[in-house]
Design an enzyme around this catalytic site. Sequence first.
Site, PDB file in Angstrom:
ATOM      1  N   ASP A  49      -1.787   4.753   8.965  1.00  0.00           N
ATOM      2  CA  ASP A  49      -1.372   3.432   9.445  1.00  0.00           C
ATOM      3  C   ASP A  49      -0.534   3.615  10.706  1.00  0.00           C
ATOM      4  OD1 ASP A  49      -0.464   0.890   9.763  1.00  0.00           O
ATOM      5  OD2 ASP A  49      -0.069   0.567   7.633  1.00  0.00           O
ATOM      6  N   LYS A  75       0.834  -1.210   0.000  1.00  0.00           N
ATOM      7  CA  LYS A  75       0.000   0.000   0.000  1.00  0.00           C
ATOM      8  C   LYS A  75       0.861   1.249   0.000  1.00  0.00           C
ATOM      9  CE  LYS A  75      -2.203  -0.781   3.748  1.00  0.00           C
ATOM     10  NZ  LYS A  75      -1.814  -2.179   3.976  1.00  0.00           N
ATOM     11  N   THR A  88       4.020   1.736  -0.842  1.00  0.00           N
ATOM     12  CA  THR A  88       4.752   1.926  -2.095  1.00  0.00           C
ATOM     13  C   THR A  88       3.813   2.467  -3.171  1.00  0.00           C
ATOM     14  OG1 THR A  88       5.991  -0.023  -1.460  1.00  0.00           O
ATOM     15  CG2 THR A  88       6.323   0.784  -3.686  1.00  0.00           C
TER      16      THR A  88
END
Lengths: 339, 214
Positions: free
Chosen positions: A62, A38, A40
């Site tokens: 996150d 995700k 990247t």
Amino acid sequence: MSSAIINVDDALEPTLQSILDQKTLRWIFVGGKGGVGKTTTSCSLAIQLARVRRSVLLISTDPAHNLSDAFSQKFGKEARLVNGFTNLSAMEIDPNGSIQELIGQAEEGEGPAAGMGGMMQDLAFAIPGIDEAMSFAEVLKQVKSLSYETIIFDTAPTGHTLRFLQFPSVLEKALAKVSQLSTQFGPMLNGLLGANGQLPNGANLPEMMEKLESLRETISEVNTQFKDENLTTFVCVCIPEFLSLYETERMIQELAGYHIDTHCIVVNQLLFPKAGSECEQCNARRKMQKKYLEQIEELYDEFNVVKMPLLVEEVRGKERLEKFSEMLIHPYVPPAGGL
Amino acid sequence: MPSLLLTVFLLQLAIHLVNTFGASSINTLLWNLYSNLPISKSESSAEQRELKSQYMKVRKEMNAISSQDEFAKWAKLRRQHDKLLEQLEKNKASTDSTRATFDSAVSTLRWLGTNGLRMFLQFWYSKQAMFWIPKGWVPYYAEWLLSFPRAPLGSISIQAWFLACTAIIILVSDALVAIVALVAGLGSGTAQKAKKEPIAVPSEKAGSKEKEEL
């Protein structure tokens, strides 16, 4: 290149070009199971967007922050320019941590939640998830005032994201009820509480209601924006494996339930062994991935399915990310003669 | 007046029957009748049945294929399955609410027709005599009791008549139940006996056959 153009006729093009072209997009979510790439993908998408937009902000929600890792640069709670870019900023927020800060600020008499004090704390722990939603709302409020053209969210793994997106409607209902009650019983309470409307723990009732009301407004505004397909889209990232696919399908259905637009899937970590490769594991895996790729193409015929290869190096730093991001726009051509 | 006497008796009988069979089972019976009537209601129940069978079919199909080998097909079935389930639940909720309205309406009507009517009659005819009893049959206090609360002394009040009807109905129904139970018990007893015999016979025959073979 020509193959990409031919593809347009029978299927949707396998690139994220449509997102770059859709100038009205303001919120872009990038989500999927943990470990599928995700961060990247979101970094790469941000780099590509930065080339065609005035200003782009990349936010990671996150708890395991990877933005700093990906760009090899420390990011914090405040938006900061990414080294080597003039219109790409990034920030990392911790949805779980920021409520504590909010409460801390409130106790010191500053910040957005000042004056709510102990009441706020009670509220934060009384309703599960409200802390996350409120801190999210605060962040969105901040972000809105910063006037970025496009904001990309690198979201936490699946379950978390959906809870965020679902929360506003729940909170809105609860707050509407509370406001209604307070207007009905407010005068009576004030009579009991004395002229200043002081609550036992030092909070002020009318002031607190005002704060909650403004929070509710922010949340409902954000909610309507998220449901507008011209303003918001969700990019699903997955790898061609059963569990990842299963989660992606579930997520797409849930997003449809919340009326959140999604029309792009990035299939990451594809193996393309060279012709005559002796690597047994690679060939076996390629066979399995191929099976799931076919399934994806059959199932998601209305989506832009972008295929990204698994590289031999970790995608870190500006140059590698830029190189990787090219493949989001110009499809990767696997080596000829492979499986 | 005999018609009033009869009315009271029949009313009491109806109340007793409702109490014996249970209000809920009567409601269910009426509901089944109502939902099978050829009006829009029955159409929706047919639709519900159709939906249910479709749902079961999709479910069976989904369970039959491997989600790992044919993910696309499985996921499409899954979408269909979820959609049908949602629709079924919505339909069920609406049916349930209709049923609740129906039940409450039927209950109200039933109450009005039985207990409500009884109370009304008791109130309306409270001052009238049902019939007179010959003077001197019963002592004064019994006369007073029989005409309780407001009927003229020496007559039978509607309340007393209701009580009498209730007593008779309960007596007769208890007797009937007892007789039925007795007859059923006898019947099953003889049936058991009858069953035992044919079982015993072949075993004997088989035994004799075995003996012959030996």
